[in-house]
Design a protein around this motif. Sequence first.
Motif, PDB file in Angstrom:
ATOM      1  N   PRO A 155       7.190  -0.449   1.122  1.00 22.53           N
ATOM      2  CA  PRO A 155       6.149   0.610   1.213  1.00 22.53           C
ATOM      3  C   PRO A 155       4.865  -0.131   0.675  1.00 22.53           C
ATOM      4  O   PRO A 155       4.928  -1.020  -0.213  1.00 22.53           O
ATOM      5  CB  PRO A 155       6.511   1.833   0.497  1.00 22.53           C
ATOM      6  N   GLU A 156       3.791   0.423   1.055  1.00 18.57           N
ATOM      7  CA  GLU A 156       2.551  -0.210   0.506  1.00 18.57           C
ATOM      8  C   GLU A 156       2.057   0.589  -0.891  1.00 18.57           C
ATOM      9  O   GLU A 156       1.371   0.316  -1.554  1.00 18.57           O
ATOM     10  CB  GLU A 156       1.430   0.030   1.591  1.00 18.57           C
ATOM     11  N   THR A 157       2.894   1.874  -1.032  1.00 19.10           N
ATOM     12  CA  THR A 157       2.185   2.711  -2.220  1.00 19.10           C
ATOM     13  C   THR A 157       3.570   2.773  -3.166  1.00 19.10           C
ATOM     14  O   THR A 157       4.830   2.477  -2.694  1.00 19.10           O
ATOM     15  CB  THR A 157       1.875   3.986  -1.941  1.00 19.10           C
ATOM     16  N   LEU A 158       2.924   2.651  -4.433  1.00 21.95           N
ATOM     17  CA  LEU A 158       4.290   2.795  -5.248  1.00 21.95           C
ATOM     18  C   LEU A 158       4.082   4.145  -6.290  1.00 21.95           C
ATOM     19  O   LEU A 158       2.991   4.710  -6.570  1.00 21.95           O
ATOM     20  CB  LEU A 158       3.909   1.724  -6.398  1.00 21.95           C
ATOM     21  N   GLN A 159       5.037   4.845  -6.654  1.00 25.41           N
ATOM     22  CA  GLN A 159       5.263   5.883  -7.485  1.00 25.41           C
ATOM     23  C   GLN A 159       6.000   5.553  -8.880  1.00 25.41           C
ATOM     24  O   GLN A 159       7.058   5.057  -8.964  1.00 25.41           O
ATOM     25  CB  GLN A 159       6.098   6.956  -6.861  1.00 25.41           C
ATOM     26  N   PRO A 161       6.237   6.288 -13.304  1.00 30.46           N
ATOM     27  CA  PRO A 161       6.412   7.451 -14.140  1.00 30.46           C
ATOM     28  C   PRO A 161       4.953   8.115 -14.753  1.00 30.46           C
ATOM     29  O   PRO A 161       3.880   7.234 -14.488  1.00 30.46           O
ATOM     30  CB  PRO A 161       7.301   6.765 -15.171  1.00 30.46           C
ATOM     31  N   ARG A 162       5.033   9.062 -15.430  1.00 27.51           N
ATOM     32  CA  ARG A 162       3.847   9.762 -16.012  1.00 27.51           C
ATOM     33  C   ARG A 162       3.421   8.936 -17.184  1.00 27.51           C
ATOM     34  O   ARG A 162       4.274   8.123 -17.493  1.00 27.51           O
ATOM     35  CB  ARG A 162       4.266  11.196 -16.470  1.00 27.51           C
ATOM     36  N   HIS A 163       2.005   8.720 -17.080  1.00 25.19           N
ATOM     37  CA  HIS A 163       1.315   7.951 -17.914  1.00 25.19           C
ATOM     38  C   HIS A 163       1.040   6.450 -17.615  1.00 25.19           C
ATOM     39  O   HIS A 163       0.413   5.768 -18.258  1.00 25.19           O
ATOM     40  CB  HIS A 163       1.869   7.896 -19.589  1.00 25.19           C
ATOM     41  N   TYR A 164       1.487   6.090 -16.451  1.00 25.39           N
ATOM     42  CA  TYR A 164       1.289   4.909 -15.925  1.00 25.39           C
ATOM     43  C   TYR A 164       0.664   4.819 -14.607  1.00 25.39           C
ATOM     44  O   TYR A 164       0.933   6.048 -13.719  1.00 25.39           O
ATOM     45  CB  TYR A 164       2.627   3.929 -15.782  1.00 25.39           C
ATOM     46  N   ALA A 165      -0.511   4.171 -14.407  1.00 20.75           N
ATOM     47  CA  ALA A 165      -1.247   3.967 -13.073  1.00 20.75           C
ATOM     48  C   ALA A 165      -1.050   2.497 -12.439  1.00 20.75           C
ATOM     49  O   ALA A 165      -0.744   1.831 -13.302  1.00 20.75           O
ATOM     50  CB  ALA A 165      -2.510   4.379 -13.239  1.00 20.75           C
ATOM     51  N   VAL A 166      -1.092   2.314 -11.022  1.00 17.94           N
ATOM     52  CA  VAL A 166      -0.929   1.134 -10.586  1.00 17.94           C
ATOM     53  C   VAL A 166      -1.974   0.657  -9.525  1.00 17.94           C
ATOM     54  O   VAL A 166      -2.287   1.705  -8.723  1.00 17.94           O
ATOM     55  CB  VAL A 166       0.670   0.770 -10.097  1.00 17.94           C
ATOM     56  N   THR A 167      -2.498  -0.261  -9.318  1.00 16.35           N
ATOM     57  CA  THR A 167      -3.028  -0.828  -8.010  1.00 16.35           C
ATOM     58  C   THR A 167      -2.237  -2.070  -7.684  1.00 16.35           C
ATOM     59  O   THR A 167      -2.227  -2.938  -8.439  1.00 16.35           O
ATOM     60  CB  THR A 167      -4.769  -1.174  -8.615  1.00 16.35           C
ATOM     61  N   SER A 168      -2.036  -1.954  -6.355  1.00 17.20           N
ATOM     62  CA  SER A 168      -1.424  -3.115  -5.808  1.00 17.20           C
ATOM     63  C   SER A 168      -1.562  -3.633  -4.417  1.00 17.20           C
ATOM     64  O   SER A 168      -2.345  -3.054  -3.735  1.00 17.20           O
ATOM     65  CB  SER A 168       0.133  -2.760  -5.741  1.00 17.20           C
ATOM     66  N   LEU A 169      -1.181  -4.701  -4.104  1.00 18.20           N
ATOM     67  CA  LEU A 169      -1.554  -5.298  -2.658  1.00 18.20           C
ATOM     68  C   LEU A 169      -0.383  -6.165  -2.475  1.00 18.20           C
ATOM     69  O   LEU A 169       0.334  -6.989  -3.306  1.00 18.20           O
ATOM     70  CB  LEU A 169      -2.806  -6.268  -2.537  1.00 18.20           C
ATOM     71  N   LEU A 170       0.135  -6.148  -1.244  1.00 18.25           N
ATOM     72  CA  LEU A 170       1.331  -6.867  -0.620  1.00 18.25           C
ATOM     73  C   LEU A 170       0.705  -7.264   0.719  1.00 18.25           C
ATOM     74  O   LEU A 170       0.671  -6.454   1.468  1.00 18.25           O
ATOM     75  CB  LEU A 170       2.721  -6.117  -0.566  1.00 18.25           C
ATOM     76  N   THR A 355      -1.782 -19.280   1.409  1.00 21.81           N
ATOM     77  CA  THR A 355      -0.624 -19.926   2.485  1.00 21.81           C
ATOM     78  C   THR A 355       0.563 -19.045   2.577  1.00 21.81           C
ATOM     79  O   THR A 355       1.238 -19.398   3.453  1.00 21.81           O
ATOM     80  CB  THR A 355      -0.716 -21.296   2.456  1.00 21.81           C
ATOM     81  N   ASP A 356       0.771 -18.394   1.489  1.00 23.27           N
ATOM     82  CA  ASP A 356       2.077 -17.742   1.296  1.00 23.27           C
ATOM     83  C   ASP A 356       2.139 -16.436   1.156  1.00 23.27           C
ATOM     84  O   ASP A 356       1.047 -15.806   1.183  1.00 23.27           O
ATOM     85  CB  ASP A 356       2.694 -18.226  -0.176  1.00 23.27           C
ATOM     86  N   ASP A 357       3.039 -15.593   1.145  1.00 22.10           N
ATOM     87  CA  ASP A 357       2.953 -14.326   1.046  1.00 22.10           C
ATOM     88  C   ASP A 357       2.274 -13.988  -0.229  1.00 22.10           C
ATOM     89  O   ASP A 357       2.465 -14.632  -1.240  1.00 22.10           O
ATOM     90  CB  ASP A 357       4.493 -13.884   1.044  1.00 22.10           C
ATOM     91  N   PHE A 358       1.608 -12.930  -0.357  1.00 21.55           N
ATOM     92  CA  PHE A 358       0.668 -12.633  -1.497  1.00 21.55           C
ATOM     93  C   PHE A 358       1.054 -11.411  -2.021  1.00 21.55           C
ATOM     94  O   PHE A 358       0.744 -10.294  -1.244  1.00 21.55           O
ATOM     95  CB  PHE A 358      -0.793 -12.949  -1.145  1.00 21.55           C
ATOM     96  N   THR A 359       1.407 -11.052  -3.297  1.00 19.95           N
ATOM     97  CA  THR A 359       1.504  -9.698  -3.905  1.00 19.95           C
ATOM     98  C   THR A 359       1.023  -9.514  -5.360  1.00 19.95           C
ATOM     99  O   THR A 359       1.111 -10.774  -6.083  1.00 19.95           O
ATOM    100  CB  THR A 359       2.918  -9.565  -3.943  1.00 19.95           C
ATOM    101  N   LEU A 360       0.100  -8.748  -5.461  1.00 15.25           N
ATOM    102  CA  LEU A 360      -0.297  -8.547  -6.713  1.00 15.25           C
ATOM    103  C   LEU A 360      -0.156  -6.953  -7.248  1.00 15.25           C
ATOM    104  O   LEU A 360      -0.291  -6.057  -6.314  1.00 15.25           O
ATOM    105  CB  LEU A 360      -1.800  -8.881  -6.800  1.00 15.25           C
TER     106      LEU A 360
END
Length: 370
Positions: A155-159, A161-170, A355-360
């Motif tokens: 999935p493109e979105t992550l869930q 726990p409370r008190h944590y926030a995430v910004t991501s890209l795959l 050139t490769d798969d990119f995830t952050l």
Amino acid sequence: MTALGDCYDQVVFLQQAVQRAVRANDAMGLWDLVRDAQGVMGARGSALNLDGSWVTPVPDWLHRQDRPSGRVFGFESRELQPPEHVLGVPFTNGWVAFWDKPAMFTAGDARLAETLGDLISATEEAMRARAERILAEVAENERATAARIWRRVVPETLQLPRHYAVTSLLRPAREVGGDFLASYGDWIVIGDVSGKGVPAALFTGMFVSNMVLAVEHDDVGEALARSLHGYLEDAEMFASVAALKFHPDGRFQYLNMGHPPIYIRRASGAVETLKATAPPLGTFRLPGYPLREGRLQAGDLLCLYTDGLSEAERETPGGTELFGLARLEAVLHGQVTREGTFREIMRQLRGWTITDDFTLALVQYNPEAA
């Protein structure tokens, strides 16, 4: 009058042949045209050669003949005696042969054969282009389907726990890829399967589905190794995995199986690293994979990534240069917010080729916001 009649028959045949050639779908459809031309000429035998192979069985004397460079009205053979009257006419990618006509083949017969050869050549080229187009459409449909399924698995979105926030890209290098990033309750897992494309994506699906059960075990690494090590070893592939379990008070537990270092950017600006605690999956197994512990304070940021980031490259006068980890550390030192850090990393990557798969993924602990 006989010659005039023959000429008329040939014109009628060619008019009909054009319409039939348009409808032809395979080599046998083209062979039917040659066989009907045989009847127009009054010959008792005919054959069609495409790309060096005869479409139908042919006599031994013809089977041993090379493609003529121009029209010929006979063949000489010391071993096998060909018929007295033979007509051979080459065209692009093949040739036609007619034989055993009661009388000699005429120049008109040769012109008919040459015109027929040009028609066959053009039709074969059109059929090949049509087949390539159909194959391309099928391949594109398969790629789109694979990408759609892969995105359902990863999935493109992550869930979190409370008190944590995430910004991501795959971002896979192709339609599907070997990177994965997923959340499971209190867990976030990032991984990179060696290779690209469909083979790596197959293992990606296996990882994501197995992680659902693995995070329920006391030893997450051992559960993954038991499920996947043998498959990776048989395929001569490996995978790096980093799994982290977050707690509401800022504590976290982590396992790093051959993955690039995890960075912690403290609210003070200091940057720390969490290096690998075990070898990649698919290399060699350990008796156990104990979790290490860490703690985040308010405002602290975790940076997770795959080597598609550090191995981004660009050409310089001195050769190929990699983005590397020093640039990533510099960005982490200079930024405060999660969103600002993400924007700056992406800005720094402009002009670099990934050139490769990119995830952050950037995970920030901020209990006050809750």
